[in-house]
Design a protein around this motif. Structure first.
Motif, PDB file in Angstrom:
ATOM      1  N   GLY A  30       0.809  -1.221   0.000  1.00  0.00           N
ATOM      2  CA  GLY A  30       0.000   0.000   0.000  1.00  0.00           C
ATOM      3  C   GLY A  30       0.836   1.262   0.000  1.00  0.00           C
ATOM      4  O   GLY A  30       0.654   2.146  -0.862  1.00  0.00           O
ATOM      5  N   PRO A  31       1.776   1.413   0.944  1.00  0.00           N
ATOM      6  CA  PRO A  31       2.645   2.583   0.908  1.00  0.00           C
ATOM      7  C   PRO A  31       3.454   2.700  -0.387  1.00  0.00           C
ATOM      8  O   PRO A  31       3.753   3.813  -0.832  1.00  0.00           O
ATOM      9  N   GLN A  32       3.805   1.556  -0.994  1.00  0.00           N
ATOM     10  CA  GLN A  32       4.531   1.617  -2.264  1.00  0.00           C
ATOM     11  C   GLN A  32       3.742   2.369  -3.322  1.00  0.00           C
ATOM     12  O   GLN A  32       4.311   3.139  -4.112  1.00  0.00           O
ATOM     13  N   VAL A  33       2.430   2.144  -3.366  1.00  0.00           N
ATOM     14  CA  VAL A  33       1.595   2.807  -4.373  1.00  0.00           C
ATOM     15  C   VAL A  33       1.698   4.325  -4.215  1.00  0.00           C
ATOM     16  O   VAL A  33       1.932   5.055  -5.193  1.00  0.00           O
ATOM     17  N   ARG A  34       1.533   4.810  -2.998  1.00  0.00           N
ATOM     18  CA  ARG A  34       1.568   6.256  -2.768  1.00  0.00           C
ATOM     19  C   ARG A  34       2.958   6.840  -3.024  1.00  0.00           C
ATOM     20  O   ARG A  34       3.106   7.868  -3.701  1.00  0.00           O
ATOM     21  N   HIS A  35       3.976   6.173  -2.496  1.00  0.00           N
ATOM     22  CA  HIS A  35       5.333   6.694  -2.606  1.00  0.00           C
ATOM     23  C   HIS A  35       5.795   6.714  -4.061  1.00  0.00           C
ATOM     24  O   HIS A  35       6.418   7.686  -4.516  1.00  0.00           O
ATOM     25  N   SER A  36       5.472   5.682  -4.807  1.00  0.00           N
ATOM     26  CA  SER A  36       5.919   5.602  -6.193  1.00  0.00           C
ATOM     27  C   SER A  36       5.243   6.653  -7.069  1.00  0.00           C
ATOM     28  O   SER A  36       5.851   7.155  -8.024  1.00  0.00           O
ATOM     29  N   ALA A  37       3.997   6.974  -6.774  1.00  0.00           N
ATOM     30  CA  ALA A  37       3.318   8.027  -7.529  1.00  0.00           C
ATOM     31  C   ALA A  37       4.023   9.365  -7.324  1.00  0.00           C
ATOM     32  O   ALA A  37       4.207  10.145  -8.274  1.00  0.00           O
ATOM     33  N   VAL A  38       4.446   9.635  -6.095  1.00  0.00           N
ATOM     34  CA  VAL A  38       5.178  10.877  -5.809  1.00  0.00           C
ATOM     35  C   VAL A  38       6.528  10.882  -6.515  1.00  0.00           C
ATOM     36  O   VAL A  38       6.927  11.883  -7.133  1.00  0.00           O
ATOM     37  N   LEU A  39       7.242   9.750  -6.465  1.00  0.00           N
ATOM     38  CA  LEU A  39       8.556   9.676  -7.098  1.00  0.00           C
ATOM     39  C   LEU A  39       8.453   9.839  -8.614  1.00  0.00           C
ATOM     40  O   LEU A  39       9.321  10.470  -9.233  1.00  0.00           O
ATOM     41  N   ALA A  40       7.403   9.281  -9.210  1.00  0.00           N
ATOM     42  CA  ALA A  40       7.231   9.421 -10.662  1.00  0.00           C
ATOM     43  C   ALA A  40       7.007  10.870 -11.053  1.00  0.00           C
ATOM     44  O   ALA A  40       7.532  11.348 -12.075  1.00  0.00           O
ATOM     45  N   ALA A  41       6.228  11.580 -10.237  1.00  0.00           N
ATOM     46  CA  ALA A  41       5.995  12.996 -10.520  1.00  0.00           C
ATOM     47  C   ALA A  41       7.283  13.796 -10.370  1.00  0.00           C
ATOM     48  O   ALA A  41       7.603  14.658 -11.203  1.00  0.00           O
ATOM     49  N   GLU A  42       8.046  13.505  -9.325  1.00  0.00           N
ATOM     50  CA  GLU A  42       9.297  14.223  -9.090  1.00  0.00           C
ATOM     51  C   GLU A  42      10.331  13.926 -10.169  1.00  0.00           C
ATOM     52  O   GLU A  42      11.157  14.779 -10.499  1.00  0.00           O
ATOM     53  N   ALA A  43      10.279  12.706 -10.727  1.00  0.00           N
ATOM     54  CA  ALA A  43      11.250  12.329 -11.759  1.00  0.00           C
ATOM     55  C   ALA A  43      10.936  12.945 -13.109  1.00  0.00           C
ATOM     56  O   ALA A  43      11.761  12.886 -14.034  1.00  0.00           O
TER      57      ALA A  43
END
Length: 392
Positions: A30-43
């Motif tokens: 679950g936390p992976q889903v949220r964290h990865s969405a943020v990282l994709a936006a930042e990248a």
């Protein structure tokens, strides 16, 4: 094959060995889903859309990363504006060029297949984006060709990072106008995965823990895992991958209607239909055998018995809101045929309103199931043989 049911509720065994190290990692979905969405936006994955919608999207990944390609293709669906294809070998297909997007994912960041694909994509002028741990060959390659790269958190087993690999692809697909994945759908998937982690936690006893219950149903059988929609067909492939990677357990995956034409024949094979003398015949209970006969059979010496093969078990992953009517009829017919052959059937329904949430519900369940099955079989899931070991 011995399945130790008691191991699943033994705190000492749950808190030791490879299982103790893997369960907390599985629970991070679950936390992976949220964290990865943020990282994709930042990248800067949204920058992929600068040149407009591509002709095609090619998702490069091998091993566990390959499921990410299936996931994004299923969510795009056959009505998607451009094809989304998986590529699981070296280099690129000859048709890939400047009009296309190549998305490369690798849990290790050292995949030779992904490295060769990114290098070739850059040479041909295709748009490229990467998901890989930082300070790895693939991340360095991304920097070299000026491709956006989502830094995959390191130190986690490859079998536990699917959502860290897949969510950036969903963000890229949304930016390119190929997928409709709302932020609410991502949050619903994260919440669903967290709910599964709570229900399937180690301290939850087998009779109320759906993952432990499913592990005991699978143990000693040869599972046929069939989906009834595009989403549940991906879940079936993911389930089979996890059973192999974590529990070292074989299973076959399929998505109706296709298996109904081929794999259905297995029900009449040596692992399916009840055999005659010496086979896995039905119990004498209820068929005229008396109590004395049953007791004599129970206490007889089985040392000279022939070992019988494992029996098939059909695992149907149902998706009522998305099943075609023809597939629903076929699924019901398969259940009836399995009952006639004495083959056990487990039906699991995808829960949730959005396809991503329904997919998460099934994949999350099988993540925990694979860990508990490994424990019941006495398998250490932390000891993994990979393709890289074969050349040594």
């Amino acid at each position: 094959m011995y399945v130790d049911e008691s191991a699943l509720d033994d705190p000492t065994r749950l808190d030791s060995g490879g299982v103790a190290g893997l369960l907390p990692q599985v629970a991070t979905a679950g936390p992976q889903v949220r964290h990865s969405a943020v990282l994709a936006a930042e990248a800067g994955f949204a920058r992929l859309a600068t040149d407009g919608r591509p002709r095609a999207i090619l998702v490069v990944g091998v091993g566990g990363a390959a499921l990410a390609a299936d996931l994004i293709a299923a969510l795009a669906g056959p009505a998607g504006p451009v094809p989304v294809l998986g590529h699981h070998t070296y280099g690129l297909p000859g048709w890939v060029g400047v009009a296309d997007v190549v998305l490369a994912v690798s849990a290790s960041g050292a995949s030779a297949e992904a490295l060769s694909a990114v290098e070739e994509a850059a040479r041909r002028g295709a748009r490229v984006a990467v998901v890989a741990p930082p300070d790895t060959p693939l991340a360095q390659m991304a920097a070299l060709v000026a491709a956006p790269c989502v830094p995959l958190p390191g130190g986690r087993p490859a079998s536990t990072v699917l959502w860290s690999l897949a969510v950036p692809l969903l963000i890229a697909g949304r930016a390119l106008g190929v997928l409709r994945v709302a932020d609410a759908a991502l949050e619903a998937a994260a919440v669903r995965l967290e709910s599964i982690a709570t229900r399937c936690r180690a301290s939850s006893e087998s009779f109320v823990n759906p993952a432990k219950t499913l592990a005991l149903e699978l143990g000693g059988s040869l599972p046929l895992v069939w989906g009834t929609s595009a989403v549940t067909a991906v879940a079936a492939r993911g389930a089979v991958d996890q059973l192999a990677a974590i529990a070292r357990y074989p299973a076959l995956a399929g998505g109706l209607p296709h298996p109904g034409h081929l794999q259905i024949g297995l029900l009449d094979g040596p692992f399916g239909a009840r055999m005659g003398s010496g086979g896995a015949g039905p119990s004498t209970a209820g068929r005229g055998g008396g109590v004395t006969d049953d007791l004599e059979d129970f206490f007889r010496d089985r040392a000279d018995d022939e070992e019988t093969p494992p029996r098939l078990r059909l695992i149907l992953l149902r998706d009522p809101g998305a099943e075609a009517s023809e597939v629903t009829r076929q699924a019901e017919a398969v259940i009836a045929v399995a009952a006639e052959r004495g083959v056990g059937v487990t039906e699991l329904r995808a829960e949730g309103t959005d396809p991503l949430e329904r997919l998460a519900a099934l994949l999350g369940l099988f993540d925990f199931t694979a860990v508990y099955l490994a424990l019941a079989l006495g398998v250490d899931p932390s000891q993994t043989l990979s393709a890289h070991d074969l050349g040594r």
